[in-house]
Design a protein around this motif. Sequence first.
Motif, PDB file in Angstrom:
ATOM      1  N   TRP A  58     -10.482  -9.002   0.466  1.00  0.00           N
ATOM      2  CA  TRP A  58     -10.041  -7.669   0.885  1.00  0.00           C
ATOM      3  C   TRP A  58      -8.536  -7.538   1.024  1.00  0.00           C
ATOM      4  CZ3 TRP A  58     -14.001  -6.177   5.297  1.00  0.00           C
ATOM      5  CH2 TRP A  58     -15.276  -6.147   4.738  1.00  0.00           C
ATOM      6  N   ARG A  79      -9.445   5.630   2.542  1.00  0.00           N
ATOM      7  CA  ARG A  79     -10.410   4.566   2.204  1.00  0.00           C
ATOM      8  C   ARG A  79      -9.926   3.170   2.541  1.00  0.00           C
ATOM      9  NH1 ARG A  79     -11.746   4.767  -3.771  1.00  0.00           N
ATOM     10  NH2 ARG A  79     -12.178   2.603  -3.263  1.00  0.00           N
ATOM     11  N   VAL A  80      -8.607   3.009   2.666  1.00  0.00           N
ATOM     12  CA  VAL A  80      -8.068   1.655   2.794  1.00  0.00           C
ATOM     13  C   VAL A  80      -8.615   0.955   4.035  1.00  0.00           C
ATOM     14  CG1 VAL A  80      -5.933   0.350   3.166  1.00  0.00           C
ATOM     15  CG2 VAL A  80      -5.981   2.202   1.510  1.00  0.00           C
ATOM     16  N   TYR A 118       0.819  -1.222   0.000  1.00  0.00           N
ATOM     17  CA  TYR A 118       0.000   0.000   0.000  1.00  0.00           C
ATOM     18  C   TYR A 118       0.846   1.262   0.000  1.00  0.00           C
ATOM     19  CZ  TYR A 118      -4.497  -2.029  -0.400  1.00  0.00           C
ATOM     20  OH  TYR A 118      -5.579  -2.672  -0.926  1.00  0.00           O
ATOM     21  N   ALA A 159      -7.617   1.736 -11.376  1.00  0.00           N
ATOM     22  CA  ALA A 159      -8.314   1.131 -10.232  1.00  0.00           C
ATOM     23  C   ALA A 159      -7.330   0.831  -9.104  1.00  0.00           C
ATOM     24  CB  ALA A 159      -9.030  -0.140 -10.677  1.00  0.00           C
ATOM     25  N   SER A 204      -7.436   2.468  -5.321  1.00  0.00           N
ATOM     26  CA  SER A 204      -7.640   1.622  -4.131  1.00  0.00           C
ATOM     27  C   SER A 204      -6.751   2.055  -2.964  1.00  0.00           C
ATOM     28  CB  SER A 204      -7.342   0.161  -4.467  1.00  0.00           C
ATOM     29  OG  SER A 204      -5.940  -0.044  -4.543  1.00  0.00           O
ATOM     30  N   PRO A 250      -4.737  -5.383  -5.351  1.00  0.00           N
ATOM     31  CA  PRO A 250      -5.678  -5.017  -6.418  1.00  0.00           C
ATOM     32  C   PRO A 250      -5.224  -5.626  -7.742  1.00  0.00           C
ATOM     33  CG  PRO A 250      -4.292  -3.150  -5.833  1.00  0.00           C
ATOM     34  CD  PRO A 250      -3.963  -4.241  -4.864  1.00  0.00           C
TER      35      PRO A 250
END
Length: 408
Positions: A385, A404-405, A21, A395, A399, A389
């Motif tokens: 989840w 939002r994560v 991430y 997209a 993500s 991604p």
Amino acid sequence: MPKQPSAQRIVIIGAGFAAMYAALSAARLRDMKGVSSQELEIALVAPEPTLVIRPRLYEPKPETLTAPLQDVLKAIDVLYVQGLAETVDTKSRSVQFVTAKGVRETLPYDRLVVATGSRLFRPNIPGLAEYAFSVDQRDDAVALDRHLHSLADRPASAARDTVVVAGGGFTGIEVATEMPARLRAILGKNAKPRVVIVERNDAIAPDMGAGPRPVIAGALRELNVETRLGAGVASLDDTGVTLSDGVRIESATVIWAAGMRAAPLTAQIPAERDNFGRLLVDRELRVSSVPGVLATGDAAKAACDDVGNYALMSCQHATRMGAFAGHNAAAELLGEPLKPYHQKAYVTCLDLGEYGALFTRGWDRKVEMVGAEAKKTKQEINTVWIYPPKPERAAALASAEPERVTDV
Ligand SMILES: Cc1cc2nc3c(=O)[nH]c(=O)nc-3n(C[C@H](O)[C@H](O)[C@H](O)COP(=O)(O)OP(=O)(O)OC[C@H]3O[C@@H](n4cnc5c(N)ncnc54)[C@H](O)[C@@H]3O)c2cc1C
């Protein structure tokens, strides 16, 4: 690996949830600002371009519990650098790593994101290194799985049919409650496996608090998982385990699940660490005393809010911390505002084998779902989840919006 004089470089060490991430989120901000990968290079250094799905390593077939990262990194113009980081020189701002062929190389950085995760802590208990199994890393889980299958070739005995799990926290409970079904699948449906959790504290799931504990105790009763509380493991040998109260349990399978520590690379950063070896970071996930270095995921101790809650060594925290760390590393270099890390929703979803699962919300762990209903959520978390991604640029970048994560 020199860079263009005018170019800047973010180096991310690791290929776990936090690193993935961090890479996505740094690339997202770079993309939003119209900056090219030549002007701001993002490099991720890890032994393999593979995400190991550690939260699932208590399941059967652990060798399948990985996800490739190379395509998604390519789609977002993040450079994958194969190597194990050995040294960090925070004065010259460079990372020295060793490749699979044993070649040592140096990678200068403008911002470094330490996302090296954690490892099981193995104290110096006689026999532990030789005889204990674990579900900590992929190879550990594969070794345990092979061993469990090899039990079918042995004659039935108390030792063969008994699994001792040392540690009654999250991981210990998940592995212990999965064990009866796993052993029956291997030893035959008429087998009567015995599973014992040994926990030094006087209560099972010491960190879970009083609310969820009756649900866990009920699940253990239903699955015939025994507990021995208030005693630790004193020693192990090839036929079993001796506890600190003198009790002896004959067992061919002892699984150590009693505590994690940050990976050793954190010790290379000249900064304060907590008892778990995690680097202390500010709300922006910067190691305050070391300019240019951020730490994230299981490698960092970070406040989640202003009321005293700190990130736990968990996938849920690691993904979100990764997104904030990547964003902030890029933001510093691009002159953009930094975002203070926070964990909007904190939930726990504990697998309880054939009993189902337990889902709690908030830091006081209010029970919201139990049994089959919670298991559905657990399966959704564990199979959808937490996976990377798809390698589709727009997209994938979207993500990684830090706010939002992993909002549950
Ligand atoms: C059996 C089990 C069950 C779990 N269950 C849950 C759960 O239900 N829910 C939950 O939220 N969490 C759970 N966790 C915890 C969760 O897996 C970790 O908190 C999470 O993996 C941390 O992510 P991370 O990215 O910080 O580190 P990691 O996932 O540990 O990744 C670290 C990465 O850094 C790399 N690395 C390390 N050192 C170096 C180096 N020197 N150079 C280059 N690369 C390096 C590693 O190869 C790896 O790619 C569980 C863990 C286990 C083991």
